[in-house]
Design an enzyme around this catalytic site. Structure first.
Site, PDB file in Angstrom:
ATOM      1  CD  GLU A 122      -7.361   2.342  -6.693  1.00  0.00           C
ATOM      2  OE1 GLU A 122      -8.489   2.766  -6.349  1.00  0.00           O
ATOM      3  OE2 GLU A 122      -6.335   3.058  -6.674  1.00  0.00           O
ATOM      4  CG  PHE A 124      -4.994   1.141  -3.310  1.00  0.00           C
ATOM      5  CD1 PHE A 124      -5.561   1.715  -2.186  1.00  0.00           C
ATOM      6  CD2 PHE A 124      -3.815   1.673  -3.809  1.00  0.00           C
ATOM      7  CE1 PHE A 124      -4.968   2.808  -1.570  1.00  0.00           C
ATOM      8  CE2 PHE A 124      -3.215   2.771  -3.203  1.00  0.00           C
ATOM      9  CZ  PHE A 124      -3.785   3.338  -2.080  1.00  0.00           C
TER      10      PHE A 124
END
Lengths: 335, 276
Positions: A71, A96
């Protein structure tokens, strides 16, 4: 509000509306936006299946980047794409997006004044069986503190479609909190939306409930109905839609009108919607308030009904808290 | 590279070092060590390889540099100023309130800066994004990135290493400024990264390792990287932190050091003597 013009109450969806997955609308809207504007590109971190965006990749393979389970790299890459004039939508689960890639979103995207549209899905208890690790009760609080960032959460397919378009057209970063599961639409297809503007769903005089997101807006509507039927109360319901910038004008107008305000959010009560509303009221018009949301707790696994009960997010709980609040304020004299 | 080509480049590098030492000495403190270690590669990029126009610093098809080790901003500012992106006298505003030259690179403040950096680990990812954008638009512009050796401790660098290889970004040419020092000491004592060549090769990159202060060696490596057709390039530069300032060379405290004006003057005089 006696000296103000009549309130514009939003046009509602027909009562026979069928439920639709919001992720389907996400993909359709992205495809429509990308068809109109070649600058739109999509990044995902190995959750394209969950987000239902494989159809986008099929249509725009050269403008789709699956970044794998990485991410941080995804968000900084999106910032780089934005430097070449692209409008990247980067998506992953809200946990995330907000927790893991926050520094990347803060520095590479926001501080660098790029144009990145970050999408965090499965916010709050909607993470269900993924449980505490994936249950984001803090993303609004984290994102609200980024200077100039627009933070919003659509409540149905109509608001999702229209606000995504506004987000694409907005010069600068946005964070969209996305419930991706099936919902019954709240709004008529013709309703128009603006970032930073809330919607009055029900007008009222005794209490204002300000709610956020696809889980809590329907609960707030149900609670208002319960209070009307069981207690004869006139309860206004606002779908706030954008947490930052908050629609302070609307909040203040309804605080003045009803004299009591509740907030409902699928998020920690610390530094979420309730805090944002309290900030505005405390400085401008101190008003008795009650915040419905997750207390200072971590998440856990369960089905939606269990989690709604467990964290006190049901219409019944909202209504009970409303009665307590109104007993305290005594404004209506009905309790 | 012929001698006629090499000689002016060496002088330019000396000049950039002088401007860098002077800018930091003017304030009295700054990231001298990591700035001076990359002066030679910056010279080569801006004076021989990059297609950039100081009069049109945001031209979409320009080559770009992401200085991921953003704290080395002063070296890049000196390079850009000398190249004509902005007046040289701006260098004395380094880190003063209201300056357009903050210690860490800021694309919104400084003409010629292609990406805002400073939180280590993010620049290589941003460079990937620029490559992908160029690819969509059919541009074959090169994207250069310079990462620090200490920065290589950041996990995001390796996420980017994976992605650049996956996307076969042959227009991405990255450098590691391998001066062997990080803030708290020698890398092998704090968090070693050897064998660095093997690591990048394992991630699928075209890897070369050269003396980061030898312009000819670096020039050959950059040309080979430019000719690569399917892989991103990593050129590992063996460098000396503080290179060119005798009081800072290979000293751990050179990362962000207070500078004695007399020592700075002396270092500048030595560089001037070597020719600018």
């Amino acid at each position: 509000m006696s000296n103000q013009t009549a309130v514009a109450v939003a046009q509602r969806a027909p009562s026979e509306s069928k439920p639709k997955e919001m992720r389907a609308t996400l993909a359709e809207t992205l495809i429509a936006l990308a068809t109109e504007d070649e600058r739109i590109v999509l990044l995902d971190a190995d959750l394209m299946t969950a987000h239902g965006t494989c159809s986008f990749r099929k249509q725009f393979p050269g403008r789709t980047f699956n970044m794998g389970v990485a991410e941080a790299n995804m968000v900084s890459t999106a910032a780089g794409l934005s430097s070449t004039g692209k409008i990247p939508f980067a998506m992953t689960f809200a946990c995330f997006a907000a927790r893991r890639a926050f520094d990347q979103f803060f520095i590479s995207a926001n501080y660098a004044r790029r144009n990145v549209k970050l999408v965090g899905s499965d916010p709050g208890i909607s993470a269900l069986y993924n449980g505490g690790t994936h249950m984001t009760f803090e993303d609004l609080g984290i994102m609200k503190t980024v200077p100039g960032l627009v933070v919003f959460e659509p409540s149905d397919n109509v608001s999702l479609r229209k606000l995504m378009k506004k987000s694409a057209g907005h010069e600068g970063c946005t964070y969209m909190r996305l419930h991706r599961k099936s919902v019954v639409d709240i709004y008529a297809d013709t309703e128009e939306f603006e970032l930073g503007k809330g919607k009055v769903l029900v007008d009222g005089d005794d209490l204002t409930i300000i709610a956020l997101g696809a889980l809590m807006v329907p609960e707030a509507l149900k609670a208002a109905e319960m209070l009307a039927q069981q207690d004869g109360l006139s309860v206004a319901v606002i779908d706030i839609l954008t947490v930052k910038p908050l629609d302070a004008e609307l909040v203040l107008a309804y605080a003045a009108k009803t004299g009591a305000v509740m907030t409902c959010e699928n998020h920690q009560i610390i530094n979420g919607l309730g805090s944002a509303v309290a900030d505005v009221l405390a400085e401008n018009l101190p008003t008795p308030m009650k915040r419905i949301g997750i207390a200072d707790e971590f998440g856990e696994v369960g089905d939606l009904a269990y989690l709604m009960q467990r964290f006190g997010l049901t219409a019944g709980h909202i209504a009970a808290q409303a009665r307590e609040l109104l007993k305290r304020t005594c404004k209506s004299g009905k309790l | 590279m012929t001698n006629d080509e090499l000689s002016p480049l060496k002088k330019t590098a000396n000049h950039i070092r002088i401007l860098t030492i002077d800018a930091i000495a003017h304030l009295g403190i700054g990231h001298l060590g990591g700035s001076l270690s990359i002066v030679d590669v910056l010279t080569l990029l801006y004076y021989r390889h990059m297609d950039v126009d100081p009069l049109d610093p945001t031209r979409p098809d320009r080559d770009r540099l992401v200085l991921s080790k953003g704290h080395a901003g002063p070296a890049l500012y000196s390079t850009l100023a000398l190249k004509g992106f902005f007046p040289v006298d701006w260098l004395h505003t380094l880190n003063q309130g209201g300056t357009r030259l903050p210690s860490h690179c800021d694309m919104n403040r400084t003409p010629g800066i292609d990406m805002t950096t400073g939180s280590l680990g993010q620049g290589l990812s941003a460079a990937i994004g620029i490559c992908l954008g160029n690819r969509i638009d059919g541009r074959s512009s090169k994207v250069y990135a310079i990462i620090g050796d200490g920065e290589t401790n950041e996990g995001q660098v390796w996420e980017a290493a994976m992605a650049a290889s996956q996307f076969k970004l042959n227009h991405l040419i990255a450098f590691t400024d391998y001066n062997k020092l990080q803030i708290d000491g020698f890398m092998h004592e704090v968090m070693g990264i050897d064998d660095l060549n093997v690591k990048w090769v394992a991630f699928g990159w075209f890897v070369q390792r050269v003396n980061g202060h030898d312009l000819e060696e670096m020039d050959v490596a950059i040309n080979r990287a430019k000719a690569e057709t399917s892989r991103p390039s990593m050129i590992i530069l063996d460098t000396k932190k503080g290179k060119g300032a005798f009081f800072a060379e290979n000293r751990v405290e050179s990362h962000n050091m207070a500078i004695d004006p007399k020592a700075a003057e002396q270092a500048i005089a030595m560089l001037r003597e070597a020719g600018i």
